[in-house]
Design a protein around this motif. Structure first.
Motif, PDB file in Angstrom:
ATOM      1  N   ALA A  30      39.497   7.526  -8.334  1.00  0.00           N
ATOM      2  CA  ALA A  30      39.934   8.415  -7.249  1.00  0.00           C
ATOM      3  C   ALA A  30      39.782   9.871  -7.662  1.00  0.00           C
ATOM      4  O   ALA A  30      39.305  10.704  -6.885  1.00  0.00           O
ATOM      5  CB  ALA A  30      41.386   8.116  -6.882  1.00  0.00           C
ATOM      6  N   CYS A  31      40.181  10.180  -8.903  1.00  0.00           N
ATOM      7  CA  CYS A  31      40.055  11.563  -9.372  1.00  0.00           C
ATOM      8  C   CYS A  31      38.593  11.959  -9.430  1.00  0.00           C
ATOM      9  O   CYS A  31      38.223  13.057  -9.015  1.00  0.00           O
ATOM     10  CB  CYS A  31      40.656  11.720 -10.771  1.00  0.00           C
ATOM     11  N   VAL A  32      37.752  11.049  -9.958  1.00  0.00           N
ATOM     12  CA  VAL A  32      36.331  11.377 -10.094  1.00  0.00           C
ATOM     13  C   VAL A  32      35.713  11.549  -8.714  1.00  0.00           C
ATOM     14  O   VAL A  32      34.904  12.457  -8.495  1.00  0.00           O
ATOM     15  CB  VAL A  32      35.596  10.283 -10.902  1.00  0.00           C
ATOM     16  N   ALA A  34      37.179  12.616  -6.053  1.00  0.00           N
ATOM     17  CA  ALA A  34      37.596  13.903  -5.498  1.00  0.00           C
ATOM     18  C   ALA A  34      36.800  15.040  -6.137  1.00  0.00           C
ATOM     19  O   ALA A  34      36.569  16.072  -5.518  1.00  0.00           O
ATOM     20  CB  ALA A  34      39.081  14.108  -5.708  1.00  0.00           C
ATOM     21  N   LEU A  35      36.374  14.844  -7.397  1.00  0.00           N
ATOM     22  CA  LEU A  35      35.626  15.889  -8.095  1.00  0.00           C
ATOM     23  C   LEU A  35      34.136  15.845  -7.774  1.00  0.00           C
ATOM     24  O   LEU A  35      33.419  16.803  -8.038  1.00  0.00           O
ATOM     25  CB  LEU A  35      35.802  15.717  -9.606  1.00  0.00           C
ATOM     26  N   SER A  36      33.677  14.707  -7.228  1.00  0.00           N
ATOM     27  CA  SER A  36      32.235  14.527  -7.095  1.00  0.00           C
ATOM     28  C   SER A  36      31.675  15.467  -6.033  1.00  0.00           C
ATOM     29  O   SER A  36      32.360  15.828  -5.086  1.00  0.00           O
ATOM     30  CB  SER A  36      31.920  13.075  -6.747  1.00  0.00           C
ATOM     31  N   PRO A  37      30.401  15.852  -6.194  1.00  0.00           N
ATOM     32  CA  PRO A  37      29.849  16.909  -5.345  1.00  0.00           C
ATOM     33  C   PRO A  37      29.522  16.492  -3.918  1.00  0.00           C
ATOM     34  O   PRO A  37      29.711  17.269  -2.998  1.00  0.00           O
ATOM     35  CB  PRO A  37      28.577  17.326  -6.094  1.00  0.00           C
ATOM     36  N   GLU A 120      31.826  16.664   4.820  1.00  0.00           N
ATOM     37  CA  GLU A 120      32.476  17.404   3.733  1.00  0.00           C
ATOM     38  C   GLU A 120      33.811  16.779   3.323  1.00  0.00           C
ATOM     39  O   GLU A 120      34.306  17.004   2.222  1.00  0.00           O
ATOM     40  CB  GLU A 120      32.688  18.853   4.159  1.00  0.00           C
ATOM     41  N   HIS A 124      37.128  13.359  -0.348  1.00  0.00           N
ATOM     42  CA  HIS A 124      38.579  13.184  -0.355  1.00  0.00           C
ATOM     43  C   HIS A 124      39.014  11.909   0.345  1.00  0.00           C
ATOM     44  O   HIS A 124      40.016  11.304  -0.027  1.00  0.00           O
ATOM     45  CB  HIS A 124      39.256  14.416   0.255  1.00  0.00           C
ATOM     46  N   ALA A 127      38.618   9.312  -2.185  1.00  0.00           N
ATOM     47  CA  ALA A 127      39.690   9.431  -3.191  1.00  0.00           C
ATOM     48  C   ALA A 127      40.972   8.824  -2.654  1.00  0.00           C
ATOM     49  O   ALA A 127      41.657   8.059  -3.352  1.00  0.00           O
ATOM     50  CB  ALA A 127      39.891  10.896  -3.558  1.00  0.00           C
TER      51      ALA A 127
ATOM     52  N   PHE C 169      49.163  13.924  -5.925  1.00  0.00           N
ATOM     53  CA  PHE C 169      47.722  14.107  -5.746  1.00  0.00           C
ATOM     54  C   PHE C 169      47.310  13.612  -4.352  1.00  0.00           C
ATOM     55  O   PHE C 169      46.576  14.288  -3.619  1.00  0.00           O
ATOM     56  CB  PHE C 169      46.996  13.346  -6.861  1.00  0.00           C
ATOM     57  N   ILE C 173      45.611  15.593  -1.187  1.00  0.00           N
ATOM     58  CA  ILE C 173      44.426  15.133  -0.474  1.00  0.00           C
ATOM     59  C   ILE C 173      44.728  15.015   1.011  1.00  0.00           C
ATOM     60  O   ILE C 173      43.952  15.445   1.864  1.00  0.00           O
ATOM     61  CB  ILE C 173      43.963  13.774  -1.036  1.00  0.00           C
ATOM     62  N   LEU C 177      42.932  17.035   3.882  1.00  0.00           N
ATOM     63  CA  LEU C 177      42.158  16.357   4.932  1.00  0.00           C
ATOM     64  C   LEU C 177      42.618  16.789   6.315  1.00  0.00           C
ATOM     65  O   LEU C 177      41.822  16.904   7.244  1.00  0.00           O
ATOM     66  CB  LEU C 177      42.314  14.839   4.802  1.00  0.00           C
ATOM     67  N   PHE C 181      40.131  21.784   5.535  1.00  0.00           N
ATOM     68  CA  PHE C 181      38.681  21.899   5.569  1.00  0.00           C
ATOM     69  C   PHE C 181      38.236  22.700   6.789  1.00  0.00           C
ATOM     70  O   PHE C 181      39.022  23.015   7.660  1.00  0.00           O
ATOM     71  CB  PHE C 181      38.046  20.503   5.610  1.00  0.00           C
ATOM     72  N   ARG C 260      38.654  25.136  -3.324  1.00  0.00           N
ATOM     73  CA  ARG C 260      37.907  24.024  -3.898  1.00  0.00           C
ATOM     74  C   ARG C 260      38.260  23.818  -5.368  1.00  0.00           C
ATOM     75  O   ARG C 260      38.432  22.696  -5.837  1.00  0.00           O
ATOM     76  CB  ARG C 260      36.403  24.310  -3.759  1.00  0.00           C
ATOM     77  N   SER C 264      40.085  20.621  -7.271  1.00  0.00           N
ATOM     78  CA  SER C 264      39.537  19.980  -8.464  1.00  0.00           C
ATOM     79  C   SER C 264      40.568  19.917  -9.580  1.00  0.00           C
ATOM     80  O   SER C 264      40.664  18.928 -10.299  1.00  0.00           O
ATOM     81  CB  SER C 264      38.315  20.750  -8.957  1.00  0.00           C
ATOM     82  N   ALA C 267      42.842  17.001  -9.284  1.00  0.00           N
ATOM     83  CA  ALA C 267      42.236  15.753  -9.748  1.00  0.00           C
ATOM     84  C   ALA C 267      42.187  15.714 -11.273  1.00  0.00           C
ATOM     85  O   ALA C 267      42.456  14.683 -11.890  1.00  0.00           O
ATOM     86  CB  ALA C 267      40.840  15.606  -9.167  1.00  0.00           C
ATOM     87  N   VAL C 270      45.557  14.529 -12.922  1.00  0.00           N
ATOM     88  CA  VAL C 270      45.759  13.076 -12.956  1.00  0.00           C
ATOM     89  C   VAL C 270      44.814  12.443 -13.968  1.00  0.00           C
ATOM     90  O   VAL C 270      45.178  11.517 -14.702  1.00  0.00           O
ATOM     91  CB  VAL C 270      45.534  12.465 -11.561  1.00  0.00           C
ATOM     92  N   LEU C 271      43.586  12.977 -14.006  1.00  0.00           N
ATOM     93  CA  LEU C 271      42.589  12.453 -14.932  1.00  0.00           C
ATOM     94  C   LEU C 271      43.049  12.630 -16.378  1.00  0.00           C
ATOM     95  O   LEU C 271      42.893  11.736 -17.209  1.00  0.00           O
ATOM     96  CB  LEU C 271      41.266  13.195 -14.701  1.00  0.00           C
TER      97      LEU C 271
END
Lengths: 507, 149, 358
Positions: A30-32, A34-37, A120, A124, A127, C169, C173, C177, C181, C260, C264, C267, C270-271
């Motif tokens: 989920a974290c990854v 949210a970070l992904s482009p 866009e 999220h 995530a 977290f 989100i 959402l 945005f 943005r 990040s 996230a 939590v990571l």
């Protein structure tokens, strides 16, 4: 033939950490995500995370079948001081159900989401979906009553927001999500109050320890109140009649990704937790527990099965029909569990899995059609079978299974429920199952009649067959509805192991 | 009398919960309902904390029994009481409910934020935050969808 | 009936007085039709309950309730009534019978249970005698953090806290959402929304913001010694940035700390937390078993004087583990609070613009 033996072969050499990895995997994903482009990468991460969880669940199921329940002490602290995972046959069954539903939903979302949510937001959305999945997996594997609350909330908060983003298609998603949030939070808070009372009575939060201490403690007003709060709180979450008010709205207006996942898992995990408390944590012989099952749970479940089936017959929007049908089927699952025999519980759990499979197929097929045909009412789907034969066929497989047509999984599920009820001498439960099945035929017939045998009015918007990425998981699930109808050994074994774990020592 | 005094907490907490729940289920305004929900959740915390209080206890931060703070704490305590219920010569309140309620408070604010965000979107989409009016609009919409086809 | 040591009586009286205040405030919230009044009363409710929590020895909880209940919740609620532009609840309750029955049912059950609960402060009650007491005895030996609440929160029940960080977290989100945005994410109000007559505010804010941030770090690193920790520190850190937005304008803040980036960071927090768990696992321990945070080969290399006296050397992993996961909590909480603020405040700018246009 799929059986436990195939599972062993598929499962990897089990690392001792599989239980916690099953939850941490989707959480990290989920974290990854949210970070992904981009939307695309987040989708790939979502599929990977879900598949990893399913792989772990498979490994655990194999391990539980071979060596019995699995324990995992998080942080290395033994319970009751530390939080321990405890996965027995029932937990393994639920974990497998939740994680495979997650895999199917995430694959499906690759195409379905694009039609429903702005690109866009996808990172999220994925995530939140992965968090929801991690939460439900944590819920079914933890052995700690308060930890279960935390995971209940992890999954719920993601789900509220995901239902609300259905607003892009229909603004009614927003009040539906708000209602879901209010009801869900009341349910979770009542559960916490109940846990507080149990803690006051016993001084512990670990379920096994709670069970041992409650058995010696005997009856008291605090324990009874704790029982009542836990059952009502989880009853709201499980959409137990008459606490199901949130469900039709949430299932009707949410985006397909979350609706198919919730329809297969959300109410079921709460039923799981409720059953865990009623049968495992509270002492078997407690009078209030028996009275509750006999005078509250079973009658309400029977009412749900009848009343909500009738309601489904009169609904006009296709997803609302399916949603009311879900409430009715929750009633049937609870009826099976309320028999409190091994046969009854295993029939209830079998029904639980069968219902997850068929409702997922149905919601997925409807979601696939809705990509090109943004309609809600059943009449708008008239004659869809001609434009989108594959989706319609998959829908038919799910619908026939729901109605209990022979050679489908649904038939076996209903048959076993009847058998268990007659075996326990509960004629009225058997009668309820039979009547509910007949009522199901009515609304399933209405849906199939519209889709297959009516022709679309001239000038109406026409559906286009769903893209392959959406169609493939739908057809796989539709195929499973038939496959398991012919050879139900896998769900039968899972349900049997689950029932044994739930009712150790019962007849 | 002392039974009532020593159980007053629970009764007060029960009334607070009822107040919160009443606002949630009776009010039609979405924002007001969220306030009610927040009160309901906060009061649950009060129940747990009441359970964890230990008479003459101190917050669960370890103190050296020989320190001046400890001496001041222990001055008017019965040594037998301290010996039976204390740890290393100090009586502490139970830390576990505190930990649980820390978690619950954070969950509460998370719910509040998401709920209010949805309420704001509801206002933008329907022009109202009154559940009654929104319901009328929703019904209307369902009916219209029917007549169009 | 247990013998009451004399000191309880003063506490008991103060506690009851505070509870009576809470009851009065709650009653006022139920009665009032003004949403603004209800929000201010809710803020008071949180503050009074924070005081009550101090009386009940729950210092950490009191701190959290004060920053979250009276702080964040109030801000978010105020933002919400600004955006929904309705300060007065419409008269006309829904049918009152059903809600009253629901509440009576719940209340009746609560009071039914209350009679069977142990007396306030009973040291021998099951709640206080079993696991709660075991933590008090075991934590100083096993964890080494003086604040037992932190030891339980971060170590024994560290998995709960991971879940809780995930909840926060998820809330970030969810709010993003809903509100964060689209065109609203980068509001472009006139650059100088604040005239020169606010020079006092600006100058004092420049002093205050670093101090608030510094205080947040103090709360963060003081967490295992006294009341405090990642949650409280995260909120305070977010408050420093929110103050910047209030005084210098949202646009400037969003340029300095882009939404943005903030999402990040949430996230990453939590990571980091989950990563610590996985690291412990890779080194041969259970998930989140900080005793295995460092590989044994690495621990052998560390000179003895750095570890302190040998008796407590094994707390090293626990100490660093708690430090790291609290950092993860700080990042997620601060970033999420900021995301929530951006979401609501960004909408406000939009709403004002629409109002002016209309």
């Amino acid at each position: 033939m799929i059986s436990f033996e195939t599972l062993y072969a598929a499962a990897p050499a089990l690392t001792a950490h599989a239980p916690v990895l099953m939850v941490a995997g989707p959480l990290i994903a989920a974290c990854v995500a949210a970070l992904s482009p981009t939307a695309r990468t987040s989708w790939m991460i979502s599929v990977t995370g879900s598949m990893f969880a399913a792989w772990m669940a498979l490994a655990i199921t194999g391990e539980v079948a071979r060596h019995g329940a699995v324990d995992y002490y998080i942080g290395g602290f033994a319970p009751p001081l530390g939080i321990a995972f405890y996965i027995d046959g029932l937990g393994a069954m639920m974990a497998l159900l939740v994680s495979s539903a997650g895999v199917m939903a995430s694959i499906y979302s690759g195409h379905s989401l694009a039609a429903e949510v702005r690109a866009e937001k996808h990172t999220h959305v994925q995530a939140a979906f992965l968090l929801c999945q991690a939460g439900l997996l944590g819920l079914v594997s933890t052995g700690d009553a308060f930890n279960a609350f935390v995971f209940l909330e992890v999954s719920s908060i993601g789900a509220y927001a995901l239902v609300a983003i259905g607003e892009k298609r229909d603004r009614r998603a927003l009040p539906a999500a708000f209602n879901y949030l209010i009801m869900g939070t009341i349910g979770a808070t009542l559960y916490v109050i109940g846990i507080g009372f149990l803690y006051a009575a016993t001084g512990t939060l670990n379920m096994a320890d709670l069970s041992a201490r409650l058995a010696t403690l005997g009856d008291s007003s605090v324990v009874q109140a704790g029982f009542a709060f836990i059952v009502v709180g989880l009853g709201i979450k499980a959409a137990m009649f008459p606490l199901h008010g949130w469900l039709p709205g949430a299932y009707s207006f949410g985006p397909s990704l979350i609706v198919i996942f919730l329809a297969a898992t959300a109410t079921k995990t709460s039923i799981y937790l409720m059953a865990r408390f009623i049968f495992d944590v509270f002492p078997d012989g407690a009078a209030f527990g028996r009275n509750f099952i006999a005078w509250v749970l079973a009658p309400l479940a029977a009412t749900a099965a009848i009343v909500c089936s009738i309601q489904a017959t009169f609904e006009r929007e296709i997803r609302r029909i399916l949603a009311f049908s879900s409430v009715a089927q929750v009633g049937l699952i609870l009826l099976g569990l309320s028999l409190a025999t091994i046969l009854g519980a295993s029939a209830g759990l079998f029904y639980l899995m069968a219902h997850a499979l068929m409702k997922m197929t149905l919601f997925m097929a409807v979601g696939g059609l809705a990509i090109s045909l943004p309609a809600r009412r059943l009449d708008d789907f008239a004659g869809v079978a001609r434009d989108a034969p594959w989706s319609a066929t998959a829908f038919a497989a799910g619908a026939l299974s729901l109605a209990g047509a022979p050679l489908t999984l649904g038939f076996l599920a209903k048959w076993r429920l009847l058998e268990a009820a007659l075996n326990a001498g509960q004629i009225w439960i058997a009668a309820t199952v039979a009547i509910a099945s007949l009522l199901t035929l009515l609304y399933v017939g209405r849906m199939l009649e519209a889709i297959f045998f009516r022709s679309a009015p001239a000038g109406a918007p026409r559906a286009v067959e769903a893209p392959v990425g959406v169609l493939a998981p739908v057809l796989v699930l539709a195929g499973l509805n038939i496959w398991f109808g012919l050879d139900a050994s896998l769900p039968e074994q899972l349900a049997g192991a689950g029932a044994k774990a739930l009712l150790a020592g019962a007849p | 009398m002392s039974f009532i005094l020593l159980h007053f907490n629970y009764v007060a907490v029960a009334i607070l919960m009822m107040a919160g729940l009443f606002v949630v289920v009776s009010s039609s305004n979405l924002i007001k309902r969220m306030i009610g929900l927040a009160i309901f959740q906060t009061s649950t915390g009060l129940l747990y904390i009441s359970l964890g209080k230990v008479s003459s206890g101190t917050a669960a931060i370890t103190v050296d029994a020989a320190s001046p703070e400890k001496q001041a704490l222990a001055n008017h305590l019965d040594p037998a009481y301290v010996a039976q219920y204390g740890v290393a010569g100090v009586v502490y309140s139970n830390p576990l409910p505190h930990v649980l309620i820390l978690t619950a408070i954070v969950v509460g604010v998370a719910t509040l934020a998401v709920g209010l965000a949805i309420a704001v979107r509801v206002r933008e989409a329907f022009g109202s935050v009154e559940a009654d009016e929104i319901e009328v609009l929703s019904r209307l919409e369902s009916a219209q969808a029917g007549s169009q086809a | 009936m247990i013998a009451l040591p004399s000191s309880l009586n003063a506490n008991l009286v103060i506690g009851i007085a505070l509870l009576v205040m809470l009851l009065v405030v709650a009653g006022a919230i139920v009665r009032t039709r003004s949403l603004l009044a209800a929000i201010i009363l809710f803020s008071i409710y949180s503050l009074v309950s924070a005081v009550w929590l101090v009386v009940m020895d729950a210092a950490d909880v009191a701190f959290t309730e004060a920053v979250i209940g009276a702080g964040v919740s109030t801000i978010v609620l105020l933002g919400a009534i600004l955006l929904t532009r309705g300060e007065v609840e419409k008269p006309g309750w829904r049918a009152l019978v059903a809600p009253a029955l629901v509440c009576a049912g719940v209340g009746g059950l609560l009071i039914y249970a209350a009679a069977g609960l142990p007396a306030l402060g009973d040291p021998a009650s099951p709640a206080n005698a079993h696991v709660g007491r075991a933590y008090l005895e075991a934590a100083p030996k096993e964890i080494g953090a003086p604040n037992i609440v932190t030891a339980v929160l971060a170590s024994y029940r560290g998995f709960d806290t991971l879940g809780e960080t995930a909840v926060i977290f998820a809330a970030g989100i969810g709010v993003a959402l809903m509100l964060g945005f689209g065109p609203h994410a980068s509001p472009l109000p006139p650059a100088a929304t604040i005239g020169d007559h606010h020079v006092v505010l600006r100058v004092s804010a420049k002093f205050l913001i670093p101090l608030i941030a510094l205080f947040a770090l103090y709360v963060q690193f003081h967490g295992d010694l006294g009341a405090g920790g990642g949650f409280q520190a995260g909120v305070i850190m977010a408050a420093a940035i929110i103050l910047h937005a209030l005084v210098f304008g949202l646009r400037d803040t969003m340029m300095a700390v882009p939404p943005r980036l903030v999402r990040s960071i949430a996230a990453l927090g939590v990571l980091l937390y989950a990563g610590v768990g996985v690291a412990c696992m890779l080194n041969g321990g259970a998930f989140l078993d900080y005793d295995y945070l460092f590989p044994p080969a690495f621990e052998k290399q560390v000179p003895g004087w750095l570890l302190g006296d040998p008796e407590h050397a094994h707390h090293w992993g626990q100490h660093f583990g708690i430090l790291l996961i609290e950092l993860g909590v700080l990042l997620t909480v601060a970033a999420t609070m900021l995301t929530i603020f951006y979401g609501f405040a960004g909408r406000t700018v939009e709403a004002i613009r629409q109002e002016r246009g209309a």
